[in-house]
Design an enzyme around this catalytic site. Structure first.
Site, mmCIF file in Angstrom:
data_model
loop_
_atom_site.group_PDB
_atom_site.id
_atom_site.type_symbol
_atom_site.label_atom_id
_atom_site.label_comp_id
_atom_site.label_asym_id
_atom_site.label_seq_id
_atom_site.Cartn_x
_atom_site.Cartn_y
_atom_site.Cartn_z
ATOM 1 N N SER A 46 24.491 40.439 22.661
ATOM 2 C CA SER A 46 23.774 41.528 21.977
ATOM 3 C C SER A 46 24.432 41.724 20.614
ATOM 4 C CB SER A 46 23.906 42.810 22.799
ATOM 5 O OG SER A 46 23.497 43.926 22.043
ATOM 6 N N TYR A 55 28.904 48.451 28.460
ATOM 7 C CA TYR A 55 27.970 47.453 27.902
ATOM 8 C C TYR A 55 28.621 46.737 26.713
ATOM 9 C CZ TYR A 55 23.534 45.589 26.114
ATOM 10 O OH TYR A 55 22.518 44.760 25.689
HETATM 11 N N1 LIG Z 1 15.957 44.783 24.829
HETATM 12 C C1 LIG Z 1 16.931 44.894 23.947
HETATM 13 O O1 LIG Z 1 16.810 45.638 22.961
HETATM 14 C C2 LIG Z 1 18.188 44.074 24.073
HETATM 15 C C3 LIG Z 1 19.051 44.019 22.972
HETATM 16 C C4 LIG Z 1 20.210 43.275 23.065
HETATM 17 C C5 LIG Z 1 20.505 42.578 24.228
HETATM 18 N N2 LIG Z 1 19.645 42.649 25.282
HETATM 19 C C6 LIG Z 1 20.011 41.914 26.491
HETATM 20 O O2 LIG Z 1 18.931 41.108 26.895
HETATM 21 C C7 LIG Z 1 18.992 40.914 28.300
HETATM 22 C C8 LIG Z 1 17.629 41.198 28.914
HETATM 23 O O3 LIG Z 1 17.334 42.584 28.739
HETATM 24 P P1 LIG Z 1 15.840 43.139 28.574
HETATM 25 O O4 LIG Z 1 15.786 43.842 27.292
HETATM 26 O O5 LIG Z 1 14.868 42.078 28.859
HETATM 27 O O6 LIG Z 1 15.821 44.270 29.687
HETATM 28 P P2 LIG Z 1 15.036 44.346 31.092
HETATM 29 O O7 LIG Z 1 13.588 44.170 30.897
HETATM 30 O O8 LIG Z 1 15.540 45.602 31.732
HETATM 31 O O9 LIG Z 1 15.563 43.066 31.874
HETATM 32 C C9 LIG Z 1 16.854 43.014 32.398
HETATM 33 C C10 LIG Z 1 16.870 41.957 33.464
HETATM 34 O O10 LIG Z 1 18.193 41.877 33.987
HETATM 35 C C11 LIG Z 1 18.116 41.785 35.388
HETATM 36 N N3 LIG Z 1 19.244 42.476 36.002
HETATM 37 C C12 LIG Z 1 19.720 43.724 35.768
HETATM 38 N N4 LIG Z 1 20.764 43.984 36.558
HETATM 39 C C13 LIG Z 1 20.954 42.894 37.331
HETATM 40 C C14 LIG Z 1 21.858 42.555 38.362
HETATM 41 N N5 LIG Z 1 22.793 43.399 38.812
HETATM 42 N N6 LIG Z 1 21.761 41.326 38.933
HETATM 43 C C15 LIG Z 1 20.812 40.447 38.530
HETATM 44 N N7 LIG Z 1 19.911 40.716 37.578
HETATM 45 C C16 LIG Z 1 19.986 41.926 36.985
HETATM 46 C C17 LIG Z 1 16.822 42.462 35.804
HETATM 47 O O11 LIG Z 1 16.320 41.742 36.919
HETATM 48 P P3 LIG Z 1 15.614 42.429 38.199
HETATM 49 O O12 LIG Z 1 15.526 43.905 37.934
HETATM 50 O O13 LIG Z 1 14.286 41.755 38.256
HETATM 51 O O14 LIG Z 1 16.511 42.078 39.312
HETATM 52 C C18 LIG Z 1 15.925 42.277 34.600
HETATM 53 O O15 LIG Z 1 15.052 41.198 34.745
HETATM 54 C C19 LIG Z 1 20.101 41.835 28.827
HETATM 55 O O16 LIG Z 1 21.277 41.095 29.015
HETATM 56 C C20 LIG Z 1 20.291 42.811 27.684
HETATM 57 O O17 LIG Z 1 21.591 43.347 27.652
HETATM 58 C C21 LIG Z 1 18.493 43.377 25.241
#
Ligand SMILES: NC(=O)c1ccc[n+]([C@@H]2O[C@H](COP(=O)([O-])OP(=O)(O)OC[C@H]3O[C@@H](n4cnc5c(N)ncnc54)[C@H](OP(=O)(O)O)[C@@H]3O)[C@@H](O)[C@H]2O)c1
Length: 280
Positions: free
Chosen positions: A142, A155
Site C-alpha cells: 500500500s 496496517y
Molecule cells: N482499496 C484500497 O484503497 C487499498 C489501498 C491500498 C492497499 N490495498 C490493499 O489491497 C488489498 C485488497 O484490498 P481491497 O481494497 O480489495 O479490499 P476488500 O475488497 O475488502 O478485499 C480484501 C480481501 O482480503 C481478503 N481477506 C481479508 N482478511 C483475510 C484473512 N484473514 N484471510 C484471508 N483473506 C482475507 C478478503 O477475502 P474474503 O473476505 O473473501 O475471505 C477480501 O477478498 C489489501 O491487501 C489492501 O490492504 C487496498
C-alpha cells in the site's frame, strides 16, 4: 500484435480474489488466458458469474488467521495447478482506532495475518519459483507503507514490513529469472473501508481526533478510482516482467505525493498528513 499474458504465465494464485482488487486482478488474468486459483474465507462469494466469458476462478478456501492452514491450502492448489507461475498476495484488512485504546491482541492478529502468514505464502511460492528459475511474485502492499495512515498502526506496520520483504527479494532475485513486484495501491473504491474493523467500545481519550481522521480518510476513499485501474496497472507491470515497485492510483497519491516527499524532510510530510487528516 501484443502478446497475451498467458504466453508468460499459465497459472496464477491470487489471495482475496472474491472481492475488490483481488477480483479485478483475477478478472484481468482470466481475460488474458491465465488459469486462476483464487482464495476466500467463504467460497460462496465466488458464485457470481465469472468476468471473462465463462472462465472461472478455481476456488480455494484460505484464512490468513491460520498461517499453517493457509500454506497447506496453497500447496494443495499448487499441486493441482502443476505449480504457479504467478502468485499475488493480495488479501488484507484494516483495523482503525487509537493504538493505546485497542487491545494489543487485535494489532498482533493483524500483523500475524497480513505480514507473518503472507511471508509464509511468499516463502512457499518464491522457493518453487527459484527452483524453476522463472515466475513472478506480487505482494500487494500500500502507499501506506511510505505514507502511514493515522490510527492504522497495525496496517501500516504490516504493509511497511511487506514492502521491506519484497525489496529484500527484489535484491536477492536479481538474475534468477524470477520477478518480484511490490505493488502499492493508493485509494481504490472497493469494500475495504466497509470491512474495516472499528470497535466503538475501544474509544480512547482522543476519540474526537480519531473520528476526524476517519471522516477525512473515508471521504477520500469514497471518491477514489475503480479497481479496474489497478488491474490495468498490474497488467502493464506483468507484461514488463521486471522486478520493482509499482505505485497505482490517482495522480496525486500515486505520482505527485511520492515525488514531492523525496524533496522535503520527513517532518514536512508528517505536518502535511496531519493537515490532510485533521488529526491532533
Ligand atoms: N482499496 C484500497 O484503497 C487499498 C489501498 C491500498 C492497499 N490495498 C490493499 O489491497 C488489498 C485488497 O484490498 P481491497 O481494497 O480489495 O479490499 P476488500 O475488497 O475488502 O478485499 C480484501 C480481501 O482480503 C481478503 N481477506 C481479508 N482478511 C483475510 C484473512 N484473514 N484471510 C484471508 N483473506 C482475507 C478478503 O477475502 P474474503 O473476505 O473473501 O475471505 C477480501 O477478498 C489489501 O491487501 C489492501 O490492504 C487496498
Amino acid at each position: 500484435m501484443r502478446r497475451r499474458l498467458s504466453d508468460l504465465h499459465r497459472t496464477a494464485f491470487v489471495t482475496g480474489a472474491a472481492s475488490g482488487l483481488g477480483r479485478a486482478f483475477s478478472g484481468m488474468l482470466l481475460a488474458e488466458g491465465v488459469r486462476v486459483w483464487g482464495t476466500s474465507r467463504d467460497l460462496s462469494r465466488f458464485s457470481e458469474p465469472g468476468p471473462a466469458g465463462g472462465n472461472r476462478v478455481s476456488p480455494v478456501l484460505l484464512d490468513l488467521a491460520d498461517p499453517a492452514g493457509a500454506e497447506a491450502a496453497y500447496r494443495r492448489a499448487a499441486a493441482e495447478a502443476g505449480g504457479f507461475d504467478l502468485v499475488i498476495n493480495n488479501a488484507g484488512y484494516g483495523v482503525f482506532g487509537d493504538f493505546a485504546a485497542i487491545d494489543a491482541a487485535v494489532w498482533r492478529a493483524q500483523v500475524e495475518a497480513m505480514l507473518v502468514a503472507t511471508l509464509g505464502l511468499t516463502h512457499a511460492a518464491y522457493r518453487e519459483m527459484r527452483v524453476r528459475g522463472r515466475g513472478c511474485l506480487v505482494n500487494v502492499s500500500s502507499l501506506a507503507a511510505e505514507f502511514p495512515l493515522p490510527y492504522m498502526a497495525g496496517y501500516n506496520t504490516a504493509k511497511a514490513g511487506l514492502s521491506a520483504l519484497s525489496e529484500s527479494l527484489i535484491q536477492e532475485a536479481r538474475g534468477s529469472g524470477v520477478a518480484v513486484i511490490d505493488f502499492r495501491p493508493g485509494d481504490y473504491n472497493t469494500g475495504f473501508n466497509d470491512a474495516i474493523r472499528r470497535d466503538p467500545a475501544a474509544a480512547g481519550p482522543g476519540e474526537a481526533s480519531v473520528d476526524r481522521a476517519w471522516r477525512a480518510i473515508d471521504a477520500m476513499f469514497r471518491g477514489s478510482p475503480e479497481p479496474g485501474r489497478a488491474a490495468a496497472d498490474l497488467l502493464a507491470a506483468l507484461r514488463r516482467n521486471r522486478s520493482g515497485i509499482v505505485r497505482s492510483g490517482g495522480f496525486f497519491q500515486a505520482r505527485a505525493a511520492p515525488f514531492l516527499a523525496r524533496l522535503v524532510p520527513a517532518c514536512v510530510v508528517r505536518a502535511a498528513s496531519r493537515r490532510y487528516f485533521g488529526g491532533r
